[in-house]
Design an enzyme around this catalytic site. Sequence first.
Site, PDB file in Angstrom:
ATOM      1  N   GLU A   1     -10.139  -4.123   0.976  1.00  0.00           N
ATOM      2  CA  GLU A   1     -10.792  -3.648  -0.245  1.00  0.00           C
ATOM      3  C   GLU A   1     -11.863  -4.629  -0.710  1.00  0.00           C
ATOM      4  O   GLU A   1     -12.879  -4.221  -1.291  1.00  0.00           O
ATOM      5  CB  GLU A   1      -9.737  -3.429  -1.328  1.00  0.00           C
ATOM      6  CG  GLU A   1      -8.827  -2.247  -1.003  1.00  0.00           C
ATOM      7  CD  GLU A   1      -7.694  -2.075  -1.988  1.00  0.00           C
ATOM      8  OE1 GLU A   1      -7.504  -0.951  -2.479  1.00  0.00           O
ATOM      9  OE2 GLU A   1      -6.990  -3.074  -2.271  1.00  0.00           O
TER      10      GLU A   1
ATOM     11  N   GLU B   1      -0.589  -0.569   2.412  1.00  0.00           N
ATOM     12  CA  GLU B   1       0.186  -0.437   1.183  1.00  0.00           C
ATOM     13  C   GLU B   1       1.264   0.641   1.258  1.00  0.00           C
ATOM     14  O   GLU B   1       2.409   0.431   0.827  1.00  0.00           O
ATOM     15  CB  GLU B   1      -0.750  -0.148  -0.010  1.00  0.00           C
ATOM     16  CG  GLU B   1      -1.471  -1.372  -0.541  1.00  0.00           C
ATOM     17  CD  GLU B   1      -2.762  -1.694   0.180  1.00  0.00           C
ATOM     18  OE1 GLU B   1      -3.541  -2.523  -0.303  1.00  0.00           O
ATOM     19  OE2 GLU B   1      -2.992  -1.102   1.269  1.00  0.00           O
TER      20      GLU B   1
END
Length: 263
Positions: A117, A137
């Site tokens: 990210e 995640e």
Amino acid sequence: MSDRLDSADRPAVTTTVIDEQILLIRIDRPDRRNAFDGATARALEAAIDHYEADDTLRCAILTGSDTVFSAGQDLIAAATGDMGVTERRGAFGVMARPPIKPLIAAVEGHALAGGLELCLACDLIVSSRTAGMGLPETARSLVAIGGGCFRLPKRIPYHLAMELILTGKPVSATQFAEFGLINRLTEPGGAVDGALELARDICAAGPLAVRASKQIVVNSQAWTDAESWTNQMKYVAPVQQSEDLREGLRAFAEKRAPIWKGR
């Protein structure tokens, strides 16, 4: 030149100025695989603020170590409520509000979870062929809330992004290059040098035009085509009235390299 950006004995983030125009920002928490706690996020925000405020700096490169770009959020710190977030720039001190000037990610090792990210918050990505990237995640019943779930589908084909997000499985940098996410692949150890090549190409262009062009690209994602014709002029108008535009046209006519003043 190296700047200390936090109060710890070992700075979490260091900066070095290269060629008087390029800011190399390095995440330096090897004991935590360059993961982010609150202090590291604040240190990166300070580095981004410095870059944005200094008109002599025209491009920045964000990198980690030779073995890992960033493992994302420091989960040990998170367990105590110490999250890698700042009030102004958001996650990791950059994700919600990247700089208005170009930012290049130079990736060695892994860029996983918040590490990927972090790359997605940058404008360009240069990576070693041996790097691994992904959003793991969901495999831990977490959600990628640092921009991964909405930025990745805008950068690579939708179904590929959906597979990576839903399965949580990482892939190689070479695969991401095939998807179009990575600008340049390098041999191991060459990511920063590859990013410097790109940065120098950017610095050779007119700094006002570069900044305006980036803002149009970023902001136009929320504009309709009709709005784009009008809205872009907010960023274009200062460039059209600048000394740099006159210098660029004059240098072209005189068949020489332009000398930019940034005004």
